[in-house]
Design an enzyme around this catalytic site. Structure first.
Site, PDB file in Angstrom:
ATOM      1  N   ASP A 200     -78.285  36.710-114.445  1.00 35.27           N
ATOM      2  CA  ASP A 200     -78.399  36.583-112.999  1.00 35.27           C
ATOM      3  C   ASP A 200     -79.803  36.928-112.493  1.00 35.27           C
ATOM      4  O   ASP A 200     -79.960  37.758-111.605  1.00 35.27           O
ATOM      5  CB  ASP A 200     -77.341  37.515-112.366  1.00 35.27           C
ATOM      6  N   GLU A 445     -74.038  43.634-120.800  1.00 39.77           N
ATOM      7  CA  GLU A 445     -72.827  42.848-120.584  1.00 39.77           C
ATOM      8  C   GLU A 445     -72.659  41.689-121.562  1.00 39.77           C
ATOM      9  O   GLU A 445     -72.469  40.535-121.148  1.00 39.77           O
ATOM     10  CB  GLU A 445     -72.763  42.336-119.143  1.00 39.77           C
ATOM     11  N   TYR A 498     -67.948  46.341-110.140  1.00 34.89           N
ATOM     12  CA  TYR A 498     -68.177  45.902-108.759  1.00 34.89           C
ATOM     13  C   TYR A 498     -66.848  45.826-108.010  1.00 34.89           C
ATOM     14  O   TYR A 498     -66.461  44.768-107.526  1.00 34.89           O
ATOM     15  CB  TYR A 498     -68.909  44.548-108.757  1.00 34.89           C
ATOM     16  N   GLU A 534     -74.176  50.230-113.211  1.00 39.70           N
ATOM     17  CA  GLU A 534     -74.375  49.317-112.076  1.00 39.70           C
ATOM     18  C   GLU A 534     -73.209  49.464-111.120  1.00 39.70           C
ATOM     19  O   GLU A 534     -72.059  49.593-111.557  1.00 39.70           O
ATOM     20  CB  GLU A 534     -74.423  47.832-112.525  1.00 39.70           C
TER      21      GLU A 534
HETATM   22  C1  GCB Z   1     -74.143  42.437-113.298  1.00 41.49           C
HETATM   23  C2  GCB Z   1     -75.350  42.111-114.090  1.00 41.49           C
HETATM   24  C3  GCB Z   1     -76.569  41.898-113.223  1.00 41.49           C
HETATM   25  C4  GCB Z   1     -76.202  41.105-111.979  1.00 41.49           C
HETATM   26  C5  GCB Z   1     -75.176  41.890-111.201  1.00 41.49           C
HETATM   27  C6  GCB Z   1     -74.710  41.132-109.956  1.00 41.49           C
HETATM   28  O1  GCB Z   1     -73.192  42.940-113.801  1.00 41.49           O
HETATM   29  O2  GCB Z   1     -75.634  43.040-115.093  1.00 41.49           O
HETATM   30  O3  GCB Z   1     -77.555  41.228-113.960  1.00 41.49           O
HETATM   31  O4  GCB Z   1     -77.301  40.797-111.188  1.00 41.49           O
HETATM   32  O5  GCB Z   1     -74.055  42.139-111.999  1.00 41.49           O
HETATM   33  O6  GCB Z   1     -75.248  41.338-108.875  1.00 41.49           O
HETATM   34  O7  GCB Z   1     -73.829  40.291-110.111  1.00 41.49           O
END
Ligand code: GCB
Length: 640
Positions: A200, A445, A498, A534
């Protein structure tokens, strides 16, 4: 004594690598010449992308084989022009620069002249005056070639450096990607293809870091240095090994100097230990009044053969500290360290991933302003100058290799693994002496639930530990604790999640229960400390709604606060850190989930704070007050 022997064994194992990659530094015996600035540039837009090789563009000046444009180095080429096809170009681009080399470097045969590229993305081939001097597979890491014999062939000619760089990603590159041709003429123009990626961030390309010429003596020189540090009570120990190219009969003198330039220890020989009385340890920012203390190790080589004698001097900054991991803690100098920091990207307007001092200094000021004590080099190794800043400021680093987006089962094959091992070799060789680097991350990941992941990560992590048994190793997972096949091999569990964003979007109330379950499950299964590597939410600056709605500043604040409540319960037990995704907004490929890039930054791409930055600032300073000591200058808030 046993401890000294063990540490020397460590130094030995690191040096299984066959040559060094010391950062080029000026000294009494070494000169450095930067080749940054404007280079001539052309993208090979031929359908095969191979015209440059077929016509041997490297044989004469680039302008003679076609039109060229100005291209700044270092910079990504993608955002420099108004040409949309260059922004998303895939294939070979050609850079060229003519350099005036000091006459003495050519006439004095005792000087070794090295051309070094800090990084170029992705595959590079380098010629000097039409002669191929090296090629390198992979972005984000340096490569070099000795060019003395080539430039001495015609001492009157200018030195013409040509670098061809290809950003194509395949299933065997790191990161992996695929090229997909769209052959239906009713839907796509002739020759249309896309570069698919499984990560990403924008696949910026070009010469991203400085290109340099540097010199060393030719007959004998310091090729590599490895230091491993320890302490007991107030005595510090710097175990070292120096590898010399050219002579077994070299004399080596080592002097360790404190910040004031006073000699605090000295030694001779290529392997040994320097003992430092009343040691000043290297401490992280906000853990000590005087963070980032660095000694300077002067390595002085004198060597002679029947033809000549030569001297080589190299100065290496050294921070004395230890790192250990228990089942619930991360210990720096035997004291628990809590990561309260950020994930970053090398990314900014116009220059893309190009190295830029104003940006770097601004980012350090912002990190220190918000009380961040650490970051992860998501998702690739950052410039060496950034790690040097971390050493000096006491910012702790989780150093990640470009193993991001390993999602396709074919990227777990032998060729991919072999390349991944080489990349870890290069990364450890480059970064092993930085006190700020406290852990290696071998991937982000990956599809770690796929059966080949078990062998892949077992091998990769073991290899990394063999290279450097002094630092813990991890990879970053977003997989389920029960299905993750690599987790048994990591020292620290790093989890990305997330909640209320990609899962249950908009439902903030799920965060406490889901995050709690995440931590409990991972800890129950592995009994290893956990970092929330994250978490975050996309946020458009200036967009507001209360009650909070997704994409507003209020929603980002609320997500953070919900996560923080759980961190506060768990950090008393086994959670050892929290790294926000992301420090700043950054560019991605175009897609329906990205509005000109990923907006999960707590700062905008132009480094202005969103409301969430203030939430983190308050929290991080509070955590610093609880877990560490404020630096002496915080008595004077104006200095922030
Ligand atoms: C993740 C990734 C990261 C993305 C992020 C997102 O898990 O490690 O590279 O930018 O989520 O914002 O989706």
């Amino acid at each position: 004594m046993l401890r000294v022997l063990c540490l020397l064994a460590v130094v030995d194992s690191v040096l299984l690598l066959d040559s060094g990659m010391l950062f080029p530094r000026e000294s009494a015996s070494r000169e450095v010449k930067e080749l940054n600035g404007l280079w001539a540039f052309r993208a090979d837009i031929s359908p095969s992308r191979n015209q440059g090789f077929e016509e041997a563009w490297y044989k004469s000046r680039l302008i003679e084989s076609g039109p060229v444009i100005d291209m700044p180095v270092p910079a990504s080429y993608n955002d420099i022009t108004q040409d949309p096809s260059l922004r998303t170009f895939t294939g070979w681009v050609w850079y060229e620069r003519e350099v005036v080399v000091p006459t003495r470097w050519i006439t004095d045969e005792e000087i070794r002249v090295v051309l070094r590229v800090g990084s170029a993305h992705y595959y590079s081939v380098v010629w000097v005056n039409g002669v191929k001097v090296t090629e390198h597979n992979g972005g984000h890491l340096p490569f070099e070639a000795e060019i003395g014999s080539v430039i001495r062939k015609d001492p009157t000619a200018k030195c013409r450096i040509t670098i061809a760089v290809n950003n194509t990603l395949t299933l065997e590159t790191l990161p992996p990607g695929t090229i997909q041709y769209m052959n239906d003429p009713t839907r796509y123009p002739k020759g249309f293809f896309v570069q698919n990626i499984f990560f990403d961030f924008f696949n910026y390309a070009g010469i991203h870091r400085s290109v340099l010429l540097y010199t060393t003596p030719k007959a004998f020189y310091v090729d590599d240095i490895t230091v491993v540090t320890d302490f007991s009570d107030n005595a510090g120990l710097v175990n070292y090994k120096v590898s010399v190219k050219g002579s077994a009969a070299a004399t080596l003198k080592l002097t360790l100097m404190d910040k004031e330039g006073h000699c605090v220890a000295s030694s001779s020989g290529s392997v040994g230990a320097l003992k430092v009385a009343d040691v000043k340890l290297w401490w992280p920012y906000l853990m000590h009044e005087n963070p980032g203390y660095l000694y300077s190790l002067e390595v002085h080589l004198t060597a002679a053969n029947d033809k000549s004698t030569s001297e080589d001097v190299y100065l290496l900054p050294v921070g004395i500290r230890t790192v250990k991991v228990s089942s619930t803690q991360f210990l720096i100098n035997n004291k628990p360290f809590y990561f309260h920091g950020v994930n970053k990207h090398e990314d900014s307007d116009i220059r893309g991933k190009g190295f830029d001092w104003p940006l770097i200094v601004k980012d350090f000021n912002l990190m220190k302003w918000m009380g961040a004590n650490s970051f992860r080099t998501s998702h690739y190794p950052y410039a060496e100058e950034i790690l040097q800043m971390c050493d000096q400021h006491g910012i702790v680093v989780i150093d990640e290799c470009p193993g991001v987006g390993i999602k396709d089962i074919r990227s777990f094959g032998n060729a991919s693994l072999t390349h991944h091992l080489v990349v870890m070799d290069e990364l450890v060789r480059r970064d092993k002496n930085h006190p700020s680097v406290v852990m290696w991350s071998v991937a982000n990941e990956p599809a770690s639930e796929m059966p080949p992941a078990q062998f892949y990560f077992k091998t990769l992590i073991k290899h990394t530990k063999d290279l450097d048994p002094t630092r813990p190793v991890t990879y970053i997972t977003n997989s389920n604790y029960a299905r993750d096949l690599g987790a048994p091999y990591v020292d620290v569990v790093c989890v990305n999640s997330y909640f209320s964003w990609y899962h249950d979007p908009g439902y903030l109330e799920v965060i406490p229960i889901q995050l709690n379950t995440q931590f409990e499950d991972w800890y129950a299964k592995y009994q290893k400390p956990i970092i929330q590597s994250e978490y975050g939410a996309d946020t458009l600056p200036g967009l507001h709604n209360d009650p909070p709605l997704m994409f507003t500043e209020e929603y980002q604040q609320a997500v953070l606060q919900h996560y923080h409540n759980v961190f506060d319960q768990k950090r008393k037990h086994y959670v050892i850190g929290e790294l926000i995704w992301n420090f700043a907004d950054f560019m991605t490929v175009q897609g329906i989930t990205r509005v000109v890039g990923n907006k999960k930054g707590v700062f905008t791409r132009q480094r202005q704070p969103k409301a969430a930055a203030f939430i983190l600032k308050e929290r991080y300073w509070r955590l610093a007050n609880e877990t560490g000591k404020l630096p002496y200058w915080t008595k004077y808030p104006c200095s922030l």
